[in-house]
Design an enzyme around this catalytic site. Sequence first.
Site, PDB file in Angstrom:
ATOM      1  N   GLY A 273       0.575  -1.194   0.389  1.00  0.00           N
ATOM      2  CA  GLY A 273      -0.061   0.016  -0.207  1.00  0.00           C
ATOM      3  C   GLY A 273       1.215   1.405   0.121  1.00  0.00           C
ATOM      4  O   GLY A 273      -0.075   2.316  -0.895  1.00  0.00           O
TER       5      GLY A 273
ATOM      6  N   GLU B 174      -1.971   5.241   5.570  1.00  0.00           N
ATOM      7  CA  GLU B 174      -1.169   4.267   5.715  1.00  0.00           C
ATOM      8  C   GLU B 174      -0.098   4.138   6.143  1.00  0.00           C
ATOM      9  O   GLU B 174       0.726   4.034   5.789  1.00  0.00           O
ATOM     10  CB  GLU B 174      -1.119   4.047   3.905  1.00  0.00           C
ATOM     11  CG  GLU B 174      -1.887   3.535   3.327  1.00  0.00           C
ATOM     12  CD  GLU B 174      -2.116   2.982   1.650  1.00  0.00           C
ATOM     13  OE1 GLU B 174      -1.281   1.764   2.006  1.00  0.00           O
ATOM     14  OE2 GLU B 174      -3.355   2.694   1.426  1.00  0.00           O
TER      15      GLU B 174
HETATM   16  N1  CAA Z   1       5.585  -8.067   8.058  1.00  0.00           N
HETATM   17  C1  CAA Z   1       5.717  -9.446   8.387  1.00  0.00           C
HETATM   18  N2  CAA Z   1       5.354  -9.149   9.632  1.00  0.00           N
HETATM   19  C2  CAA Z   1       5.604  -7.788  10.367  1.00  0.00           C
HETATM   20  C3  CAA Z   1       5.787  -6.644   9.962  1.00  0.00           C
HETATM   21  C4  CAA Z   1       5.910  -6.983   8.621  1.00  0.00           C
HETATM   22  N3  CAA Z   1       5.490  -5.935   7.443  1.00  0.00           N
HETATM   23  N4  CAA Z   1       5.576  -5.761  10.655  1.00  0.00           N
HETATM   24  C5  CAA Z   1       5.435  -6.474  12.061  1.00  0.00           C
HETATM   25  N5  CAA Z   1       5.223  -7.288  12.052  1.00  0.00           N
HETATM   26  C6  CAA Z   1       5.616  -8.480  12.802  1.00  0.00           C
HETATM   27  C7  CAA Z   1       6.372  -8.358  13.856  1.00  0.00           C
HETATM   28  O1  CAA Z   1       7.333  -9.125  13.009  1.00  0.00           O
HETATM   29  C8  CAA Z   1       6.022  -8.880  15.010  1.00  0.00           C
HETATM   30  O2  CAA Z   1       5.979 -10.623  14.765  1.00  0.00           O
HETATM   31  P1  CAA Z   1       6.206 -11.122  15.829  1.00  0.00           P
HETATM   32  O3  CAA Z   1       5.976 -10.469  17.396  1.00  0.00           O
HETATM   33  O4  CAA Z   1       5.633 -12.493  15.940  1.00  0.00           O
HETATM   34  O5  CAA Z   1       7.770 -10.983  15.153  1.00  0.00           O
HETATM   35  C9  CAA Z   1       4.334  -8.410  15.049  1.00  0.00           C
HETATM   36  O6  CAA Z   1       3.983  -8.142  13.431  1.00  0.00           O
HETATM   37  C10 CAA Z   1       4.245  -7.061  15.982  1.00  0.00           C
HETATM   38  O7  CAA Z   1       5.360  -5.851  14.831  1.00  0.00           O
HETATM   39  P2  CAA Z   1       5.736  -4.864  16.316  1.00  0.00           P
HETATM   40  O8  CAA Z   1       5.712  -4.929  17.453  1.00  0.00           O
HETATM   41  O9  CAA Z   1       6.764  -4.402  15.242  1.00  0.00           O
HETATM   42  O10 CAA Z   1       4.720  -4.253  16.175  1.00  0.00           O
HETATM   43  P3  CAA Z   1       4.356  -2.569  16.762  1.00  0.00           P
HETATM   44  O11 CAA Z   1       3.045  -2.536  17.742  1.00  0.00           O
HETATM   45  O12 CAA Z   1       5.537  -2.198  17.327  1.00  0.00           O
HETATM   46  O13 CAA Z   1       4.396  -1.491  15.277  1.00  0.00           O
HETATM   47  C11 CAA Z   1       3.795  -0.319  13.340  1.00  0.00           C
HETATM   48  C12 CAA Z   1       5.207  -1.889  13.976  1.00  0.00           C
HETATM   49  C13 CAA Z   1       5.162  -0.418  12.748  1.00  0.00           C
HETATM   50  C14 CAA Z   1       4.370   0.925  14.149  1.00  0.00           C
HETATM   51  C15 CAA Z   1       2.499  -0.812  13.137  1.00  0.00           C
HETATM   52  O14 CAA Z   1       1.636  -0.727  14.172  1.00  0.00           O
HETATM   53  C16 CAA Z   1       2.253  -0.097  11.619  1.00  0.00           C
HETATM   54  O15 CAA Z   1       2.524  -0.304  10.583  1.00  0.00           O
HETATM   55  N6  CAA Z   1       1.423   1.102  12.712  1.00  0.00           N
HETATM   56  C17 CAA Z   1       0.651   1.667  12.015  1.00  0.00           C
HETATM   57  C18 CAA Z   1      -0.476   1.513  10.780  1.00  0.00           C
HETATM   58  C19 CAA Z   1      -0.843   1.950   9.489  1.00  0.00           C
HETATM   59  O16 CAA Z   1       0.083   1.711   8.801  1.00  0.00           O
HETATM   60  N7  CAA Z   1      -2.339   2.678   9.467  1.00  0.00           N
HETATM   61  C20 CAA Z   1      -3.059   3.577   8.968  1.00  0.00           C
HETATM   62  C21 CAA Z   1      -4.091   2.972   8.183  1.00  0.00           C
HETATM   63  S1  CAA Z   1      -4.963   2.065   6.877  1.00  0.00           S
HETATM   64  C22 CAA Z   1      -4.915   2.997   5.793  1.00  0.00           C
HETATM   65  O17 CAA Z   1      -4.658   4.833   5.968  1.00  0.00           O
HETATM   66  C23 CAA Z   1      -5.745   2.555   4.605  1.00  0.00           C
HETATM   67  C24 CAA Z   1      -5.994   3.845   3.865  1.00  0.00           C
HETATM   68  O18 CAA Z   1      -7.565   3.933   3.803  1.00  0.00           O
HETATM   69  C25 CAA Z   1      -5.630   4.586   2.916  1.00  0.00           C
END
Ligand code: CAA
Length: 379
Positions: free
Chosen positions: A242, A363
């Site tokens: 995305g 996103e």
């Molecule tokens: N691929 C696979 N697994 C992943 C991953 C990825 N890219 N990123 C994280 N994970 C996994 C981690 O490995 C972990 O798994 P394990 O415990 O098994 O190792 C698990 O997910 C949790 O990961 P984190 O501990 O890193 O999680 P976190 O709470 O620290 O959060 C973050 C990480 C990157 C901040 C995430 O919360 C994030 O991306 N937040 C933003 C969300 C977002 O983009 N929202 C947008 C909404 S959608 C939208 O806007 C659409 C629209 O309408 C236009």
Amino acid sequence: MHFQLTEEHLMIQKAARDFAQNELKPGVIERDEHQKFPAEQIKKLGELGFLGMMVDPKYGGSGLDAISYVLVMEELSKVDASASVVVSVNNSLVCYGLEQYGTEEQKQKYLVPLAKGEVIGAFCLSEPEAGSDATSQHTTAIDMGDHYLLNGTKNWITNGNSASTYLVIAQTDAAKGHKGINAFIVEKGMPGFTVGPKENKLGIRGSDTHSLMFTDVKVPKENRIGEDGFGFKFAMKTLEGGRIGIASQALGIASGAFELAVQYSKERKSFGKPISEHQAIQFKLADMATQIEAARMLCLKAAWLKDQHQPYAQASAMAKLFASEVAMKTTVEAVQVHGGYGYVKEYHVERLMRDAKITQIYEGTSEIQRIVIGREVLK
Ligand code: CAA
């Protein structure tokens, strides 16, 4: 390494450019003013195969690569980011998620009409209290045997009212943290599912952004995507792609504003010559062109990695972070080049400036992109 687009890429780029000029440009100011969803234009984009661009033709898609997707997103976004966000969400978040992780039955039932553009989809992760902190899902889905009972609210959902198929992320077992999160396919019209009023936004005003409310919605068990507990990873993997779409949208907003600034600077005269002959303007245009080219390279690199089946989480976050900042800077400068004309709607650049801001928010905010990149570089 070579930096040349193929004949096919150039054809797709031209088709998107023509569509943007002929179908999106007329009426774009009015749609922005009246917050009107570009329904007819989206229908045509579906007929042209732009809503399921990367989906395998056996599921109704166009079978194109991610490079083509970047090119199309840039061209559409130069003119109408309210339309291009629909293309981005449908392709990257909805079709990709279903094609990659759905069952064959889910693909036949939901992916095929989405990829053909007969219906559009929405991706429902954000909540009133869970935007950046996506593991803090308050929406719950309780396992009732043959179905889940879904309760909660989703916020700022793109295509919120116009979608038919919704991918909804919900907590199924709070004790398990992110491993207790699942993704579900929810249909519009399921009893207990209601759509809130349209958000009155700064930019992308034609896009259809709503809150969604779920009250005891019965979601059949077969509508869960992937294994139990896969929902958070599903959301993260889907967002990786995305972010290529939104980075390309930001790129398009920037390059659209840049093209308008170049054209205007050649027409507008001051102190006895076109303003393009003043160094003050040339310096601005040179900076804009350089930053846009760098943003384009990051978008294409991320897409290329995806096409090569190589990891692209860092590349897509870098592309989105950089391109969205370039979109913001470039559109502000494009308004400045236009002077007073830039501040009125007829010249398009003020809309592009308002549209640019969302690319630093949805996103994943710029801060989230930095978290993703920071974690990757420290691995
Ligand atoms: N691929 C696979 N697994 C992943 C991953 C990825 N890219 N990123 C994280 N994970 C996994 C981690 O490995 C972990 O798994 P394990 O415990 O098994 O190792 C698990 O997910 C949790 O990961 P984190 O501990 O890193 O999680 P976190 O709470 O620290 O959060 C973050 C990480 C990157 C901040 C995430 O919360 C994030 O991306 N937040 C933003 C969300 C977002 O983009 N929202 C947008 C909404 S959608 C939208 O806007 C659409 C629209 O309408 C236009």
